[in-house]
Design a protein around this motif. Structure first.
Motif, mmCIF file in Angstrom:
data_model
loop_
_atom_site.group_PDB
_atom_site.id
_atom_site.type_symbol
_atom_site.label_atom_id
_atom_site.label_comp_id
_atom_site.label_asym_id
_atom_site.label_seq_id
_atom_site.Cartn_x
_atom_site.Cartn_y
_atom_site.Cartn_z
ATOM 1 N N GLY A 1 0.816 -1.202 0.000
ATOM 2 C CA GLY A 1 0.000 0.000 0.000
ATOM 3 C C GLY A 1 0.851 1.255 0.000
ATOM 4 N N ILE A 2 0.208 2.385 0.269
ATOM 5 C CA ILE A 2 0.892 3.681 0.314
ATOM 6 C C ILE A 2 1.052 4.066 1.774
ATOM 7 C CG2 ILE A 2 0.807 6.086 -0.410
ATOM 8 C CD1 ILE A 2 -1.164 5.249 -2.599
ATOM 9 N N ARG A 3 2.289 4.420 2.157
ATOM 10 C CA ARG A 3 2.538 4.827 3.536
ATOM 11 C C ARG A 3 3.451 6.049 3.553
ATOM 12 N NH1 ARG A 3 7.624 2.958 5.157
ATOM 13 N NH2 ARG A 3 8.495 1.403 3.774
ATOM 14 N N TYR A 4 3.442 6.758 4.690
ATOM 15 C CA TYR A 4 4.346 7.883 4.873
ATOM 16 C C TYR A 4 5.771 7.364 5.011
ATOM 17 C CZ TYR A 4 0.154 10.602 5.847
ATOM 18 O OH TYR A 4 -1.071 11.201 5.761
ATOM 19 N N GLU A 5 6.737 8.228 4.797
ATOM 20 C CA GLU A 5 8.145 7.823 4.817
ATOM 21 C C GLU A 5 8.547 7.231 6.174
ATOM 22 O OE1 GLU A 5 12.406 9.734 3.564
ATOM 23 O OE2 GLU A 5 10.974 11.022 4.566
ATOM 24 N N ASN A 6 8.141 7.856 7.280
ATOM 25 C CA ASN A 6 8.562 7.391 8.604
ATOM 26 C C ASN A 6 7.514 6.523 9.293
ATOM 27 O OD1 ASN A 6 10.897 8.880 8.272
ATOM 28 N ND2 ASN A 6 10.007 10.697 9.200
ATOM 29 N N GLU A 7 6.456 6.171 8.593
ATOM 30 C CA GLU A 7 5.384 5.384 9.199
ATOM 31 C C GLU A 7 5.823 3.941 9.405
ATOM 32 O OE1 GLU A 7 0.694 4.289 8.396
ATOM 33 O OE2 GLU A 7 1.838 5.321 6.846
ATOM 34 N N VAL A 8 5.534 3.414 10.587
ATOM 35 C CA VAL A 8 5.855 2.031 10.897
ATOM 36 C C VAL A 8 4.551 1.249 10.858
ATOM 37 C CG1 VAL A 8 6.763 0.453 12.635
ATOM 38 C CG2 VAL A 8 7.795 2.701 12.344
ATOM 39 N N VAL A 9 4.477 0.262 9.979
ATOM 40 C CA VAL A 9 3.286 -0.574 9.861
ATOM 41 C C VAL A 9 3.488 -1.791 10.738
ATOM 42 C CG1 VAL A 9 1.821 -1.864 8.277
ATOM 43 C CG2 VAL A 9 2.927 0.231 7.503
#
Length: 178
Positions: free
Chosen positions: A161-169
């Motif tokens: 998917g699409i995530r922010y640069e610093n986002e931790v899934v």
């Protein structure tokens, strides 16, 4: 009393701030922004500082005091430095491209998703999987980034998917096979 609202806003030398009744206009290197101030807030502006005070001590005035200070501070940062968000696309066959000023996302749906950015927002793409969103208004940059992310938010099993640069899934474990 709001801790954020009590702080003074320092104005850099290259920024010009104009007050008209209940409207503040901020001009800088990257552009200009304006904001309508509530009647509950009073502004004291000098050449290098802005101080906000409340006219009365109601719950509404308390809330708007810190909010107004944050918005004016973000306007000053925006017209001097600007704001930027980076989104990363992960997944096989997921990609993005520009068509004029419009962003086209191929995210595994039966149709490509077209996103038209506002006038003051710039979108750049690097190697089909990185999207850079920049502009002078922090709220608009964040809203466009959230709109693009909502097309295919990251899922917890494969992180596609699409995530922010610093986002931790946070990953989940799939069901165990026999």
């Amino acid at each position: 009393m709001s801790r954020i609202g009590k702080k003074e806003i320092i104005i850099p030398d290259n920024i010009q701030v104009t007050l008209n009744n209940c409207q503040i206009l901020v001009k800088g290197v990257k552009g200009e922004l304006s904001y309508n101030i509530s009647e509950l807030i009073e502004i004291e502006a000098t050449r290098s500082k802005i101080k906000l005070t409340k006219k009365n001590y109601t719950q509404k005035a308390q809330a708007i005091h810190g909010l107004s200070r944050s918005i004016i501070n973000n306007m000053i940062i925006g017209v001097s430095k600007g704001f930027e968000k980076k989104l990363i696309i992960q997944g096989v066959g997921y990609r993005s491209q520009m068509e004029g000023k419009n962003l086209i996302l191929n995210m595994g749906y039966s149709h490509p998703v077209k996103i038209k950015p506002p006038q003051d927002i710039n979108i750049k793409i690097e190697n089909n999987t990185s999207i850079f969103i920049s502009g002078i208004n922090k709220e608009t940059v964040g809203q466009i980034a959230a709109t693009i992310r909502s097309v295919r938010p990251p899922e917890p099993y494969k992180s596609k998917g699409i995530r922010y640069e610093n986002e931790v899934v946070k990953r989940k474990v799939g069901k165990a096979g026999k």
